[in-house]
Design a protein around this motif. Structure first.
Motif, short mmCIF file in Angstrom:
data_model
loop_
_atom_site.label_atom_id
_atom_site.label_comp_id
_atom_site.label_asym_id
_atom_site.label_seq_id
_atom_site.Cartn_x
_atom_site.Cartn_y
_atom_site.Cartn_z
N HIS A 41 0.83 -1.20 0.00
CA HIS A 41 0.00 0.00 0.00
C HIS A 41 0.87 1.25 0.00
N SER A 82 4.92 -0.31 9.83
CA SER A 82 4.14 -1.16 10.73
C SER A 82 4.80 -2.53 10.85
N ALA A 108 -12.62 -4.03 7.42
CA ALA A 108 -11.26 -3.50 7.33
C ALA A 108 -11.27 -1.99 7.18
N GLN A 111 -11.97 -0.40 10.51
CA GLN A 111 -10.81 -0.49 11.41
C GLN A 111 -9.70 0.44 10.96
N TRP A 112 -9.41 0.45 9.68
CA TRP A 112 -8.33 1.30 9.17
C TRP A 112 -8.64 2.77 9.32
N SER A 113 -9.92 3.13 9.36
CA SER A 113 -10.25 4.55 9.51
C SER A 113 -9.70 5.11 10.82
N ASP A 152 -6.88 4.66 11.94
CA ASP A 152 -5.44 4.91 11.79
C ASP A 152 -5.13 6.32 11.30
N ALA A 164 -9.26 5.51 4.38
CA ALA A 164 -9.34 4.06 4.54
C ALA A 164 -9.91 3.41 3.28
N MET A 202 -7.18 3.06 0.81
CA MET A 202 -6.30 1.92 1.12
C MET A 202 -6.89 0.60 0.64
#
Length: 280
Positions: free
Chosen positions: A36, A94, A164, A167-169, A171, A182, A185
Motif C-alpha cells: 500500500h 508497521s 477493514a 478499522q483502518w479509519s 489509523d 481508509a 487503502m
C-alpha cells in the motif's frame, strides 16, 4: 514497472520499480496485506529508485507459505538481490518496519539506511497493545457498533472489506477524512491472508519474548530513522526502547498524523526521509 521476483524456493512475488537514484526497497504492513506504499514511492521517486513488493501469500504474489519471519527475510533478500543490487536502503511500515529491522540485523552489510515507520518496538511484553485496543475503540466513535458486529461473525468478502475499512479509519488523525483515506487503502481490494496474519503475529510475539533483540540492535552499525505519527493509536512510547538501543538513530514525530503519516503530512514525511537519505 511491474516485474516478477522468484525466490529460492520458487515462489513468485509481484514487485514494482520506478524512479532513479539509489535503491530504496519498501516493506508493507500487515502481515497478510498487500503493498500500500505506492503513494510513498511517488513522493520519493525523484530522489530514489523505489522498489515495492507484495509479500508472499499476499496481494498479487503467489499465495503459498511458509509464513515465517525467516522466510520473509529470505524473500526480501531475493527482492534486494534481483532488483536493488548489493546494498539498498530499506523503508518498512508497521509490521514491515519489524521485517526491515530484522533484515538489517541479519544482513547489515546489505543495508545502507533503515527507515522504521510506525513500528511497534521490541519490548517483549507488548505492553502497548491494551492501549491500542482502547484507542481504537475510542477513535471508531459512531462506527464502533458496526465494526464490533462485523468482527463477531463470519463475514462475506464484502463485509470483510467493510470491516477493514472501518478499522483502518481509526489509523488517521483527521476524523473528517478518515473513512475516505481508509477507502483509498482498500481500493482495489486484494483480500487479507488471515493464515499469514495469524502465523507471523504469533511468531513475532514468541521472538520478542525469547530473543534479545535489544542487544542485537545495540550492535547495528548503520543509520536508522524512526518516523512516528504523533496521533497513531499505537502509543509511540512502545518504540522508546528500540530508539535507545540503536547507536545511530534519529527520530521524527509528525504532528497531526496517525499510523500512515505520509497521507496526512506528505511534505513533512518526504522532507524527513529525503533529509535522512541525502544529508548535506
Amino acid at each position: 514497472m511491474a516485474v516478477v521476483v522468484r525466490t529460492d524456493d520458487d515462489c513468485r512475488l509481484w514487485a514494482d520499480r520506478a524512479g532513479a537514484g539509489p535503491p530504496l526497497v519498501f516493506c508493507h504492513g500487515g502481515p497478510g496485506l498487500w503493498d500500500h506504499l505506492e503513494p510513498v514511492a511517488r513522493l520519493l521517486e525523484a530522489d530514489a529508485r523505489t522498489i515495492r513488493w507484495d509479500q508472499r501469500g499476499c496481494g498479487r504474489s503467489q499465495r503459498r507459505g511458509p509464513y515465517t519471519t525467516a522466510r520473509f527475510v529470505a524473500d526480501l533478500n531475493a527482492v534486494r538481490e534481483q532488483l536493488g543490487g548489493p546494498r539498498v536502503a530499506l523503508l518498512g511500515h508497521s509490521w514491515g518496519a519489524h521485517l526491515a529491522l530484522r533484515y538489517a540485523l541479519d544482513h547489515p552489510d546489505r543495508v545502507s539506511h533503515l527507515i522504521y515507520v510506525s513500528g511497534t518496538g521490541i519490548d517483549p511484553d507488548r505492553g502497548w497493545h491494551p492501549h491500542y485496543e482502547r484507542n481504537l475503540r475510542r477513535r471508531l466513535g459512531a462506527h464502533r457498533d458496526r465494526w464490533e458486529a462485523l468482527g463477531a461473525r463470519d463475514r462475506t468478502p464484502a463485509e470483510e472489506r467493510e470491516w477493514a475499512v472501518l478499522q483502518w479509519s481509526a489509523d488517521f488523525a483527521d476524523p473528517d477524512a478518515a473513512l475516505r483515506h481508509a477507502e483509498a487503502m482498500a481500493t482495489p481490494w486484494r483480500g487479507v491472508n488471515r493464515e499469514c496474519n495469524r502465523a507471523v503475529n504469533a511468531e513475532v510475539k514468541r521472538e520478542l519474548r525469547e530473543s534479545d533483540l535489544a542487544a542485537r540492535c545495540e550492535a547495528l552499525d548503520l543509520p536508522v530513522l524512526i518516523v512516528d505519527g504523533a496521533e497513531d493509536i499505537r502509543p509511540r512510547w512502545a518504540v522508546d526502547s528500540l530508539h535507545r538501543a540503536l547507536p545511530n538513530c534519529a527520530r521524527v514525530s509528525l504532528a497531526g498524523t496517525g499510523h500512515l503519516p505520509w497521507v496526512e503530512d506528505p511534505d513533512g514525511f518526504r522532507q524527513a526521509v529525503t533529509s535522512f537519505l541525502t544529508p548535506p
